[in-house]
Design a protein around this motif. Sequence first.
Motif, short mmCIF file in Angstrom:
data_model
loop_
_atom_site.label_atom_id
_atom_site.label_comp_id
_atom_site.label_asym_id
_atom_site.label_seq_id
_atom_site.Cartn_x
_atom_site.Cartn_y
_atom_site.Cartn_z
N PHE A 207 -0.23 4.96 -9.97
CA PHE A 207 0.54 6.09 -10.51
C PHE A 207 1.28 6.84 -9.39
CE2 PHE A 207 0.79 10.60 -11.89
CZ PHE A 207 1.74 10.43 -12.88
N ALA A 208 0.52 7.62 -8.63
CA ALA A 208 1.18 8.54 -7.68
C ALA A 208 2.03 7.80 -6.65
CB ALA A 208 0.12 9.40 -6.99
N ASN A 209 1.45 6.83 -5.96
CA ASN A 209 2.19 6.20 -4.87
C ASN A 209 3.35 5.35 -5.38
OD1 ASN A 209 0.32 7.46 -3.33
ND2 ASN A 209 -0.43 5.61 -2.29
N THR A 210 3.16 4.69 -6.50
CA THR A 210 4.26 3.91 -7.06
C THR A 210 5.43 4.84 -7.36
OG1 THR A 210 2.75 2.29 -7.97
CG2 THR A 210 4.94 2.36 -8.93
N ILE A 211 5.12 6.02 -7.90
CA ILE A 211 6.20 6.96 -8.22
C ILE A 211 6.84 7.51 -6.94
CG2 ILE A 211 6.68 9.22 -9.24
CD1 ILE A 211 4.78 8.41 -11.51
N SER B 126 5.23 -1.95 -15.20
CA SER B 126 4.18 -1.11 -15.73
C SER B 126 3.23 -2.04 -16.49
CB SER B 126 4.78 -0.03 -16.62
OG SER B 126 3.77 0.83 -17.07
N SER B 127 2.79 -1.67 -17.67
CA SER B 127 1.90 -2.57 -18.40
C SER B 127 1.83 -2.19 -19.86
CB SER B 127 0.49 -2.52 -17.81
OG SER B 127 -0.41 -3.21 -18.65
N TYR C 98 -7.03 2.37 -16.16
CA TYR C 98 -5.82 1.63 -15.78
C TYR C 98 -4.68 1.99 -16.74
CZ TYR C 98 -2.87 -2.49 -14.87
OH TYR C 98 -1.83 -3.32 -14.58
N GLY C 99 -5.00 2.05 -18.02
CA GLY C 99 -4.00 2.38 -19.03
C GLY C 99 -3.43 3.78 -18.81
N ALA C 100 -4.30 4.71 -18.39
CA ALA C 100 -3.82 6.08 -18.15
C ALA C 100 -2.80 6.10 -17.03
CB ALA C 100 -5.00 6.99 -17.80
N ALA C 101 -3.09 5.37 -15.93
CA ALA C 101 -2.15 5.32 -14.82
C ALA C 101 -0.84 4.69 -15.27
CB ALA C 101 -2.76 4.51 -13.66
N LYS C 102 -0.93 3.60 -16.02
CA LYS C 102 0.28 2.91 -16.45
C LYS C 102 1.07 3.70 -17.49
CE LYS C 102 0.23 -0.90 -13.95
NZ LYS C 102 1.31 -1.17 -12.98
N ALA C 103 0.35 4.47 -18.32
CA ALA C 103 1.04 5.33 -19.30
C ALA C 103 1.87 6.37 -18.56
CB ALA C 103 0.03 6.00 -20.22
N GLY C 104 1.28 6.92 -17.52
CA GLY C 104 2.01 7.89 -16.72
C GLY C 104 3.23 7.27 -16.06
N SER D 155 4.89 4.62 -17.06
CA SER D 155 5.90 4.31 -18.07
C SER D 155 6.67 5.57 -18.45
CB SER D 155 5.25 3.72 -19.33
OG SER D 155 4.64 2.49 -19.03
N ALA D 156 5.94 6.69 -18.57
CA ALA D 156 6.59 7.96 -18.94
C ALA D 156 7.59 8.36 -17.86
CB ALA D 156 5.54 9.05 -19.13
N TYR D 157 7.18 8.20 -16.59
CA TYR D 157 8.07 8.53 -15.49
C TYR D 157 9.35 7.67 -15.57
CZ TYR D 157 10.01 8.02 -10.78
OH TYR D 157 10.86 7.92 -9.72
N LEU D 158 9.16 6.38 -15.80
CA LEU D 158 10.31 5.47 -15.82
C LEU D 158 11.25 5.79 -16.97
CD1 LEU D 158 8.41 2.21 -14.92
CD2 LEU D 158 10.03 3.42 -13.45
N GLU D 159 10.67 6.18 -18.11
CA GLU D 159 11.52 6.52 -19.24
C GLU D 159 12.33 7.79 -18.91
OE1 GLU D 159 9.57 6.91 -23.05
OE2 GLU D 159 11.45 7.51 -24.02
N GLY D 160 11.64 8.74 -18.29
CA GLY D 160 12.33 9.98 -17.91
C GLY D 160 13.47 9.70 -16.94
#
Lengths: 235, 436
Positions: free
Chosen positions: A101-105, A127-128, A141-147, A149-154
């Motif tokens: 989550f954090a570092n990928t962003i 993402s996933s 894992y899903g929580a990190a990927k949900a975050g 995905s939300a970032y990428l959509e934004g």
Amino acid sequence: MGRSLARLFVERGDWVALLGRDAEELARSQSDLQARGAPGVRVVTALCDLEDTGTFRPALEGVEQSLEGLDTVVVTAAVFATQEKLEADPVLAQKMLTVDFANTIVFCEEVRKKLLLRGTGTLCVFSSVAGDRARKPVVLYGAAKAGLSAYLEGLDHRYRSQGLTTVCVKPGFVKTAMTAGLPTPPFAGDPDEVAQTVLEAIDRGTPVVYAPPIWRAVMTAIKAMPRFIMRRAKF
Amino acid sequence: MAPTRIAGWGRQFVEGEELQPETLDGAPPVLFRGLGRSYGDSSLPAASSPIVVNTTRANRIIHFDAATGVLRAEAGFSLADMNRTFLPRGWFTPVTPGTSQVTLGGMVAADVHGKNHHVDGCFGSHVNRLKMRVADGRVIECGPDLERELFLATVAGMGLTGQILEVEFGLRRIPTPWIWQESQRVGDIDEYITCLKDAAKDWPMTVGWIDCLTQGKHLGRGFLMKGRWAQAHEAPARFPKELPNIRLPFTAPEFALSRPIVQAFNFALYNSHWPKKKVGLTDPFRFFYPLDFVQDWNRGYGRRGLTQYQCVLPDSAGTGAARRFLEILSKRGGASFLCVIKDCGPESPAYLSFPRPGISIALDIAVRDDTQALIDALNEHVLLEGGRIYLAKDQFTRPEHFRAMETRLPAFQAVRAKWDPEKRFKSAQSVRLFGD
């Protein structure tokens, strides 16, 4: 999956930079891509570790220079562990949450600035499907990927009009080192097929792509399931 | 976790686990396996050591020299991948088996041969270097002029001498990516063998299909295909289209390959070759890999799977050997959907390399209750003729038969014992046949 995708790029003549943390592995993949690539293809490498945010900018700047500019950046790296392992090992859980989550962003933010400065470009991030619906085997894992995905959509909403195209890849189960040892579910994909799907999405600028594509239907069904079923379901 | 099951191409399943790492660096010291196209149990784990490592993710090219054609790649690099990458550039492997779904490591381990065996020998004879990890964990290079003993035991060694990590060999320049083919209808097995041996003098590649169900006068009727790479003035300038790739969506019921259906198929196939002789261009995909068109064609053999029986009958057995073999087969009523007879040239120095001067007969046989008895009978006959069988196809041979056929086995075992005294590398097949 990154390896398969890079091969598709060089075969059609794109120049490629590989970022990773193992210099020897990078060198081997570099010679592979060089041998497979169309004549004149340039392949460079740089050390970069998603666990260490300090490596991001030097790596990106280095390859930007040696490739004479970047127009597409693909992020495939991530940490994965089963829910059981993550629950048992908080250090591993923190590492997974930080990297995925954090570092990928943080990495994507560096890329965003570079591509916006250039005026146009594509950021493609793996993402996933795990981020689509909270499920028992992928709570953390899903929580990190949900975050993510939300970032990428934004990012896509905010910057597409300014020239930054965001492609969020949601792989379903793909047979890779990451999923080794897990029982293979139905609709499992093969890295080469996934790479082909992702390449098409990058070329078209598709904001969200499921790979293999059947997972879009699978996840639509799972997202539609009411809570009382998800509480009982094992998947 | 529920125990997983692994099978060879013949779909005879055993319990075991298959690891598939991205790189072979940290792989555990167990048997390596490629794309699993060996029919029998040669790529399956022994019951006492239930893990195998699948090499197919380790498929990187290390180096390619466009001036000499020398290619070095990781063991999991597949022939399909090689053809996709190098055929358009005018390079082709010196030896190809009948499917492109094989890895370099597998091609070395089985010392595969092709339609050009009578001129070019096996794949192993074109290999300059192997990078291997042996049982004590050392990574070493070997070749025909370096650690020769280990090299000769590893080529055709079915992965039992160590782990093949990288393979270096020479690709060949081809004039065009097209094949000039001549195919000829033959009326019976004796005519077939005569034509096969004649064709070997003029053609670099020969292969043929025969109908082994028709009895009596027409026993062994079929056709013989002869080919060579087309020259530039004979071929179109474009690159040939690859075959479409379809999947068999289900496992076929058992009656699908019953005797009357195979008979009807053979009749139709034979009569489709109406002119005595057909000549023309074809592409390498159809010529070398006709069956790659259907991805899981082995599922066509039903739930019980199939086995392939492949033996070589030496020249010393005389020209009647093929007829005698087919007579035994037809007497036992073995319905084989596919019967391929090839010409074999000189024997390789590799200890367990299969071909030797003579003819090789390959039969696909659906597994039934009497398969073991059929294989036993065929093996006894092959022993009498002084022939031997191909390990990459075998699932049913008895150890006493194999030991009697393979006089080079003790020498192979001695080299193996030197490099792997604890027998870390073993397969279901090596346990069955060598008593590991």
